[in-house]
Design a protein around this motif. Structure first.
Motif, PDB file in Angstrom:
ATOM      1  N   MET A  80       0.736  -1.310  -0.067  1.00  0.00           N
ATOM      2  CA  MET A  80       0.011   0.090  -0.107  1.00  0.00           C
ATOM      3  C   MET A  80       0.871   1.295  -0.114  1.00  0.00           C
ATOM      4  O   MET A  80       1.868   1.222   0.846  1.00  0.00           O
ATOM      5  N   LYS A  81       0.637   2.161  -0.913  1.00  0.00           N
ATOM      6  CA  LYS A  81       1.443   3.473  -1.063  1.00  0.00           C
ATOM      7  C   LYS A  81       0.524   4.307  -0.265  1.00  0.00           C
ATOM      8  O   LYS A  81      -0.413   4.899  -0.709  1.00  0.00           O
ATOM      9  N   THR A  82       1.185   4.933   0.824  1.00  0.00           N
ATOM     10  CA  THR A  82       0.356   6.019   1.509  1.00  0.00           C
ATOM     11  C   THR A  82       0.773   7.391   1.029  1.00  0.00           C
ATOM     12  O   THR A  82       1.794   7.700   0.270  1.00  0.00           O
ATOM     13  N   THR A  83      -0.168   8.181   1.169  1.00  0.00           N
ATOM     14  CA  THR A  83      -0.155   9.585   0.279  1.00  0.00           C
ATOM     15  C   THR A  83      -0.076  10.736   1.614  1.00  0.00           C
ATOM     16  O   THR A  83       0.058  11.861   1.154  1.00  0.00           O
ATOM     17  N   SER A  84       0.072  10.188   2.802  1.00  0.00           N
ATOM     18  CA  SER A  84       0.214  11.182   3.948  1.00  0.00           C
ATOM     19  C   SER A  84       1.434  10.728   4.698  1.00  0.00           C
ATOM     20  O   SER A  84       1.797   9.599   5.089  1.00  0.00           O
ATOM     21  N   VAL A  85       2.123  11.914   5.218  1.00  0.00           N
ATOM     22  CA  VAL A  85       3.320  11.569   5.866  1.00  0.00           C
ATOM     23  C   VAL A  85       2.884  11.148   7.130  1.00  0.00           C
ATOM     24  O   VAL A  85       3.590  10.328   7.614  1.00  0.00           O
ATOM     25  N   VAL A  86       2.001  11.589   7.800  1.00  0.00           N
ATOM     26  CA  VAL A  86       1.618  10.898   8.939  1.00  0.00           C
ATOM     27  C   VAL A  86       1.191   9.497   9.047  1.00  0.00           C
ATOM     28  O   VAL A  86       1.695   8.690   9.550  1.00  0.00           O
ATOM     29  N   ASP A  87       0.525   9.030   7.914  1.00  0.00           N
ATOM     30  CA  ASP A  87       0.170   7.736   7.674  1.00  0.00           C
ATOM     31  C   ASP A  87       1.434   6.770   7.403  1.00  0.00           C
ATOM     32  O   ASP A  87       1.446   5.686   7.756  1.00  0.00           O
ATOM     33  N   TYR A  88       2.188   7.580   6.546  1.00  0.00           N
ATOM     34  CA  TYR A  88       3.557   6.834   6.258  1.00  0.00           C
ATOM     35  C   TYR A  88       4.493   6.542   7.560  1.00  0.00           C
ATOM     36  O   TYR A  88       4.884   5.583   7.776  1.00  0.00           O
ATOM     37  N   LEU A  89       4.531   7.518   8.370  1.00  0.00           N
ATOM     38  CA  LEU A  89       5.304   7.336   9.596  1.00  0.00           C
ATOM     39  C   LEU A  89       4.631   6.286  10.320  1.00  0.00           C
ATOM     40  O   LEU A  89       5.403   5.662  11.289  1.00  0.00           O
ATOM     41  N   LYS A  90       3.478   6.581  10.586  1.00  0.00           N
ATOM     42  CA  LYS A  90       2.921   5.304  11.458  1.00  0.00           C
ATOM     43  C   LYS A  90       2.887   3.884  10.797  1.00  0.00           C
ATOM     44  O   LYS A  90       3.027   3.140  11.878  1.00  0.00           O
ATOM     45  N   SER A  91       3.090   3.904   9.761  1.00  0.00           N
ATOM     46  CA  SER A  91       3.125   2.609   8.908  1.00  0.00           C
ATOM     47  C   SER A  91       4.479   1.909   9.218  1.00  0.00           C
ATOM     48  O   SER A  91       4.731   0.522   8.964  1.00  0.00           O
ATOM     49  N   ILE A  92       5.421   2.866   9.408  1.00  0.00           N
ATOM     50  CA  ILE A  92       6.831   2.515   9.718  1.00  0.00           C
ATOM     51  C   ILE A  92       7.141   2.494  11.124  1.00  0.00           C
ATOM     52  O   ILE A  92       8.216   2.453  11.545  1.00  0.00           O
ATOM     53  N   ASN A  93       6.038   2.515  11.885  1.00  0.00           N
ATOM     54  CA  ASN A  93       6.041   2.647  13.563  1.00  0.00           C
ATOM     55  C   ASN A  93       6.882   3.866  13.952  1.00  0.00           C
ATOM     56  O   ASN A  93       7.999   3.402  14.797  1.00  0.00           O
ATOM     57  N   VAL A  94       7.004   4.962  13.586  1.00  0.00           N
ATOM     58  CA  VAL A  94       7.865   6.325  13.777  1.00  0.00           C
ATOM     59  C   VAL A  94       6.710   7.338  14.213  1.00  0.00           C
ATOM     60  O   VAL A  94       5.540   7.276  13.746  1.00  0.00           O
ATOM     61  N   ASP A  95       7.037   8.077  15.362  1.00  0.00           N
ATOM     62  CA  ASP A  95       6.316   9.074  15.998  1.00  0.00           C
ATOM     63  C   ASP A  95       5.879   9.904  14.790  1.00  0.00           C
ATOM     64  O   ASP A  95       6.591  10.517  14.294  1.00  0.00           O
ATOM     65  N   SER A  96       4.392  10.207  14.909  1.00  0.00           N
ATOM     66  CA  SER A  96       4.104  11.111  13.597  1.00  0.00           C
ATOM     67  C   SER A  96       3.623  12.473  14.237  1.00  0.00           C
ATOM     68  O   SER A  96       3.014  13.156  13.509  1.00  0.00           O
ATOM     69  N   SER A  97       3.844  12.679  15.500  1.00  0.00           N
ATOM     70  CA  SER A  97       3.300  14.059  16.030  1.00  0.00           C
ATOM     71  C   SER A  97       4.131  15.070  15.261  1.00  0.00           C
ATOM     72  O   SER A  97       5.048  14.941  14.583  1.00  0.00           O
ATOM     73  N   MET A  98       3.451  16.270  15.462  1.00  0.00           N
ATOM     74  CA  MET A  98       3.867  17.583  14.753  1.00  0.00           C
ATOM     75  C   MET A  98       5.309  17.798  15.314  1.00  0.00           C
ATOM     76  O   MET A  98       6.268  18.212  14.415  1.00  0.00           O
ATOM     77  N   THR A  99       5.763  17.326  16.686  1.00  0.00           N
ATOM     78  CA  THR A  99       6.893  17.948  17.274  1.00  0.00           C
ATOM     79  C   THR A  99       8.043  16.861  16.300  1.00  0.00           C
ATOM     80  O   THR A  99       9.266  17.475  16.009  1.00  0.00           O
TER      81      THR A  99
END
Length: 50
Positions: free
Chosen positions: A1-20
């Motif tokens: 699945m190719k994500t188009t959202s940076v937040v979704d991408y970060l979540k998919s690779i188990n990385v903190d997607s917070s604004m900070t």
């Protein structure tokens, strides 16, 4: 699945997607004056995937 959202991408690779954390990543990947706009998120996503 190719994500188009940076937040979704970060979540998919188990990385903190917070604004900070996205601001930290933006500095690392040289996305200037990161405020979380759509264009900046797209730019950051492309750099993260590269």
């Amino acid at each position: 699945m190719k994500t188009t959202s940076v937040v979704d991408y970060l979540k998919s690779i188990n990385v903190d997607s917070s604004m900070t954390n996205r601001k930290k990543l933006a500095v690392k990947y040289e996305v200037k004056n990161y405020r979380g706009t759509g264009a900046q998120n797209t730019q950051l996503l492309k750099k993260l995937r590269a």
